[in-house]
Design a protein around this motif. Structure first.
Motif, PDB file in Angstrom:
ATOM      1  N   ALA A  18     -15.869  10.795  -1.654  1.00  0.00           N
ATOM      2  CA  ALA A  18     -14.696  10.375  -0.876  1.00  0.00           C
ATOM      3  C   ALA A  18     -13.402  10.626  -1.649  1.00  0.00           C
ATOM      4  CB  ALA A  18     -14.813   8.904  -0.497  1.00  0.00           C
ATOM      5  N   LEU A  19     -13.399  10.326  -2.943  1.00  0.00           N
ATOM      6  CA  LEU A  19     -12.222  10.587  -3.768  1.00  0.00           C
ATOM      7  C   LEU A  19     -11.898  12.079  -3.783  1.00  0.00           C
ATOM      8  CD1 LEU A  19     -13.030   8.210  -6.756  1.00  0.00           C
ATOM      9  CD2 LEU A  19     -11.042   7.994  -5.252  1.00  0.00           C
ATOM     10  N   GLN A  20     -12.941  12.907  -3.919  1.00  0.00           N
ATOM     11  CA  GLN A  20     -12.738  14.355  -3.902  1.00  0.00           C
ATOM     12  C   GLN A  20     -12.193  14.808  -2.551  1.00  0.00           C
ATOM     13  OE1 GLN A  20     -13.409  16.774  -6.319  1.00  0.00           O
ATOM     14  NE2 GLN A  20     -13.857  15.211  -7.853  1.00  0.00           N
ATOM     15  N   HIS A  21     -12.772  14.278  -1.488  1.00  0.00           N
ATOM     16  CA  HIS A  21     -12.340  14.659  -0.138  1.00  0.00           C
ATOM     17  C   HIS A  21     -10.865  14.350   0.088  1.00  0.00           C
ATOM     18  CE1 HIS A  21     -12.500  15.147   4.243  1.00  0.00           C
ATOM     19  NE2 HIS A  21     -11.867  13.999   4.332  1.00  0.00           N
ATOM     20  N   HIS A  22     -10.432  13.216  -0.401  1.00  0.00           N
ATOM     21  CA  HIS A  22      -9.042  12.803  -0.199  1.00  0.00           C
ATOM     22  C   HIS A  22      -8.092  13.404  -1.230  1.00  0.00           C
ATOM     23  CE1 HIS A  22      -9.925  10.152   3.055  1.00  0.00           C
ATOM     24  NE2 HIS A  22     -10.660   9.333   2.342  1.00  0.00           N
ATOM     25  N   GLY A  23      -8.633  14.089  -2.234  1.00  0.00           N
ATOM     26  CA  GLY A  23      -7.766  14.664  -3.259  1.00  0.00           C
ATOM     27  C   GLY A  23      -7.114  13.619  -4.134  1.00  0.00           C
ATOM     28  N   LEU A  24      -7.789  12.483  -4.313  1.00  0.00           N
ATOM     29  CA  LEU A  24      -7.248  11.403  -5.134  1.00  0.00           C
ATOM     30  C   LEU A  24      -7.680  11.600  -6.587  1.00  0.00           C
ATOM     31  CD1 LEU A  24      -7.999   8.412  -2.730  1.00  0.00           C
ATOM     32  CD2 LEU A  24      -5.767   9.454  -3.188  1.00  0.00           C
ATOM     33  N   ALA A  25      -6.723  11.658  -7.477  1.00  0.00           N
ATOM     34  CA  ALA A  25      -7.015  11.877  -8.892  1.00  0.00           C
ATOM     35  C   ALA A  25      -7.634  10.630  -9.508  1.00  0.00           C
ATOM     36  CB  ALA A  25      -5.736  12.250  -9.632  1.00  0.00           C
ATOM     37  N   TYR A  26      -8.623  10.846 -10.355  1.00  0.00           N
ATOM     38  CA  TYR A  26      -9.244   9.713 -11.040  1.00  0.00           C
ATOM     39  C   TYR A  26      -9.854  10.178 -12.354  1.00  0.00           C
ATOM     40  CZ  TYR A  26     -13.742  11.582  -9.355  1.00  0.00           C
ATOM     41  OH  TYR A  26     -14.818  12.395  -9.089  1.00  0.00           O
ATOM     42  N   GLU A  27      -9.968   9.245 -13.278  1.00  0.00           N
ATOM     43  CA  GLU A  27     -10.697   9.468 -14.521  1.00  0.00           C
ATOM     44  C   GLU A  27     -12.134   9.019 -14.299  1.00  0.00           C
ATOM     45  OE1 GLU A  27     -11.111   7.358 -18.905  1.00  0.00           O
ATOM     46  OE2 GLU A  27      -9.176   7.245 -17.868  1.00  0.00           O
ATOM     47  N   HIS A  28     -13.087   9.820 -14.732  1.00  0.00           N
ATOM     48  CA  HIS A  28     -14.490   9.455 -14.571  1.00  0.00           C
ATOM     49  C   HIS A  28     -15.064   8.988 -15.896  1.00  0.00           C
ATOM     50  CE1 HIS A  28     -18.924  10.667 -13.851  1.00  0.00           C
ATOM     51  NE2 HIS A  28     -18.706   9.435 -13.424  1.00  0.00           N
ATOM     52  N   ARG A  29     -15.606   7.785 -15.890  1.00  0.00           N
ATOM     53  CA  ARG A  29     -16.300   7.259 -17.064  1.00  0.00           C
ATOM     54  C   ARG A  29     -17.775   7.122 -16.700  1.00  0.00           C
ATOM     55  NH1 ARG A  29     -12.068   2.587 -19.307  1.00  0.00           N
ATOM     56  NH2 ARG A  29     -10.276   3.997 -19.480  1.00  0.00           N
ATOM     57  N   PRO A  30     -18.612   8.058 -17.137  1.00  0.00           N
ATOM     58  CA  PRO A  30     -20.025   8.070 -16.745  1.00  0.00           C
ATOM     59  C   PRO A  30     -20.870   7.077 -17.545  1.00  0.00           C
ATOM     60  CG  PRO A  30     -19.571   9.944 -18.162  1.00  0.00           C
ATOM     61  CD  PRO A  30     -18.249   9.238 -17.939  1.00  0.00           C
ATOM     62  N   TRP A  31     -20.539   5.819 -17.402  1.00  0.00           N
ATOM     63  CA  TRP A  31     -21.233   4.783 -18.156  1.00  0.00           C
ATOM     64  C   TRP A  31     -22.550   4.424 -17.484  1.00  0.00           C
ATOM     65  CZ3 TRP A  31     -16.512   1.009 -19.041  1.00  0.00           C
ATOM     66  CH2 TRP A  31     -15.645   1.592 -19.974  1.00  0.00           C
TER      67      TRP A  31
END
Length: 209
Positions: A18-31
């Motif tokens: 959903a974040l990708q679809h909306h083009g919303l920037a985010y930091e990913h922390r693969p915890w």
């Protein structure tokens, strides 16, 4: 924004799509919920993912609640479910069924990972398998009846939830999903996985406890 959790989780991945679809920037922390449990606990004492930390520091938890907040953030015209009405109810129902069988698949995976063969509960295993299988049967019938590229006619949270859950199931329990038996769901998953927003957030399943 910060998205916490690994993409092999169907719940984290549906938020990421959903974040990708909306083009919303985010930091990913693969915890990891196991290796990084105490880091996650700073944001969610349940030590569960996904967690989405908003720009103001608010930590949102549980994928459905996070996605509802994102729909509100982008506005009704761009939201992946309408704010009310029949289409919203239909979409939420499909999401609930998809995330429900995904949750059972996670439980079944942990039953195998955390318990040796003679310590596993056959009653619990059989119950999970039945719940998953019968839910897939229902979703297969409904998807076949609807036709079209997307579940509700336009790309929505329903499409994302089902595709993410099916990928997890196929990797965690490949014997539980027979594409020949459920061709409508298989085609749906393949169509979604071919989209760039899915390809951007994919990770092979890895469980380490």
């Amino acid at each position: 924004m910060i998205l916490i959790g690994q993409y092999d989780s169907p719940f984290v991945r549906r938020v990421a799509v959903a974040l990708q679809h909306h083009g919303l920037a985010y930091e990913h922390r693969p915890w990891s919920v196991w290796a990084d449990a105490e880091s996650i606990a700073q944001y969610n004492p349940l030590r569960r993912v996904p967690v989405l930390v908003m720009d103001d520091g608010e930590a949102l938890v549980e994928s459905a609640a996070i996605l509802d907040a994102l729909d509100g953030l982008v506005g009704a015209e761009r939201a992946l479910l309408p704010p009310s009405g029949e289409a919203r109810r239909a979409g939420l129902r499909v999401c609930a069924l998809a995330t429900g069988f995904a949750d059972k698949a996670v439980s079944l995976l942990y039953e195998h990972v955390l318990r040796a063969g003679d310590r596993r509960s056959p009653v619990w295993v059989d119950r999970c398998v039945t719940q998953i299988s019968e839910t897939l049967d229902l979703l297969e019938r409904e998807r076949a009846a609807r036709g079209g590229d997307f579940w509700l006619g336009a790309f929505s949270h329903a499409d994302i939830a089902v595709a993410c859950a099916l990928r997890f199931l196929g990797e965690a329990h490949p014997s539980l999903f027979d594409a020949a038996r459920r061709p409508a769901l298989a085609a749906h998953a393949a169509r979604c996985e071919a989209l760039p927003v899915f390809a951007a957030v994919v990770q092979p399943l890895h469980v380490a406890v």
